[in-house]
Design a protein around this motif. Structure first.
Motif, PDB file in Angstrom:
ATOM      1  N   LEU A 100       0.818  -0.993   0.083  1.00 40.49           N
ATOM      2  CA  LEU A 100      -0.249   0.246   0.434  1.00 40.49           C
ATOM      3  C   LEU A 100       0.764   1.839   0.068  1.00 40.49           C
ATOM      4  CD1 LEU A 100      -2.958   1.640   0.431  1.00 40.49           C
ATOM      5  CD2 LEU A 100      -2.717   0.894   2.525  1.00 40.49           C
ATOM      6  N   ASN A 101       2.159   1.567   0.661  1.00 42.10           N
ATOM      7  CA  ASN A 101       2.308   2.616   0.988  1.00 42.10           C
ATOM      8  C   ASN A 101       3.198   3.271  -0.975  1.00 42.10           C
ATOM      9  OD1 ASN A 101       4.036   0.740   1.581  1.00 42.10           O
ATOM     10  ND2 ASN A 101       6.678   1.636   2.253  1.00 42.10           N
ATOM     11  N   GLN A 102       3.706   1.574  -1.092  1.00 41.16           N
ATOM     12  CA  GLN A 102       4.976   1.449  -2.017  1.00 41.16           C
ATOM     13  C   GLN A 102       3.293   2.245  -3.258  1.00 41.16           C
ATOM     14  OE1 GLN A 102       7.620   1.844  -2.392  1.00 41.16           O
ATOM     15  NE2 GLN A 102       7.952   1.689  -0.849  1.00 41.16           N
ATOM     16  N   LEU A 103       2.697   1.594  -3.264  1.00 36.71           N
ATOM     17  CA  LEU A 103       1.319   2.402  -4.617  1.00 36.71           C
ATOM     18  C   LEU A 103       1.300   3.606  -4.632  1.00 36.71           C
ATOM     19  CD1 LEU A 103      -0.690   1.886  -6.027  1.00 36.71           C
ATOM     20  CD2 LEU A 103      -2.418   1.378  -4.359  1.00 36.71           C
ATOM     21  N   LEU A 104       1.170   4.147  -3.278  1.00 36.17           N
ATOM     22  CA  LEU A 104       0.914   6.082  -3.031  1.00 36.17           C
ATOM     23  C   LEU A 104       1.882   6.366  -3.376  1.00 36.17           C
ATOM     24  CD1 LEU A 104      -0.240   5.220   0.526  1.00 36.17           C
ATOM     25  CD2 LEU A 104      -2.218   5.853  -1.658  1.00 36.17           C
ATOM     26  N   LYS A 105       2.985   6.319  -3.578  1.00 35.48           N
ATOM     27  CA  LYS A 105       4.020   6.774  -3.895  1.00 35.48           C
ATOM     28  C   LYS A 105       4.506   6.321  -5.341  1.00 35.48           C
ATOM     29  CE  LYS A 105       8.373   4.546  -4.354  1.00 35.48           C
ATOM     30  NZ  LYS A 105       9.643   4.081  -3.921  1.00 35.48           N
ATOM     31  N   LEU A 106       4.044   5.641  -6.659  1.00 40.61           N
ATOM     32  CA  LEU A 106       3.892   4.943  -7.115  1.00 40.61           C
ATOM     33  C   LEU A 106       2.702   6.239  -8.382  1.00 40.61           C
ATOM     34  CD1 LEU A 106       4.263   1.369  -7.722  1.00 40.61           C
ATOM     35  CD2 LEU A 106       6.421   2.911  -8.434  1.00 40.61           C
ATOM     36  N   VAL A 107       1.803   6.078  -7.723  1.00 43.37           N
ATOM     37  CA  VAL A 107       0.633   7.200  -8.284  1.00 43.37           C
ATOM     38  C   VAL A 107       0.593   8.577  -7.956  1.00 43.37           C
ATOM     39  CG1 VAL A 107      -0.694   5.389  -8.313  1.00 43.37           C
ATOM     40  CG2 VAL A 107      -1.255   6.687  -6.363  1.00 43.37           C
ATOM     41  N   GLY A 108       2.248   8.244  -7.586  1.00 43.73           N
ATOM     42  CA  GLY A 108       2.265   9.813  -7.222  1.00 43.73           C
ATOM     43  C   GLY A 108       1.233  11.223  -5.966  1.00 43.73           C
TER      44      GLY A 108
END
Length: 72
Positions: A15-23
């Motif tokens: 989840l934390n990486q998804l938030l980063k990957l989508v900006g």
């Protein structure tokens, strides 16, 4: 509401990486802080697990942004 689509090229993304990957945040650490604050929802429910596994078909929302996770 702003709607984004994220193409998942593996089984899951944390989840934390998804938030980063989508900006939606600048780093994985910032993503963890957002999750810990209770601001992030997964499939409509508040998610507090920072590294929760997000799979294709799930919807993550933060403020007025909705991210649909789809299989690549």
């Amino acid at each position: 509401m702003q709607r984004l689509e994220f193409e998942l090229d593996r089984e899951f993304v944390e989840l934390n990486q998804l938030l980063k990957l989508v900006g939606l945040c600048d780093s994985g650490g910032a993503g963890k802080a957002l999750v810990a604050s209770g601001a992030v929802r997964v499939d409509g429910l508040v998610e507090l697990r920072k590294t929760c596994k997000i799979r294709a078909g799930q919807v993550v929302s933060l403020d007025d942004v909705e991210v649909r996770v789809v299989a690549a």
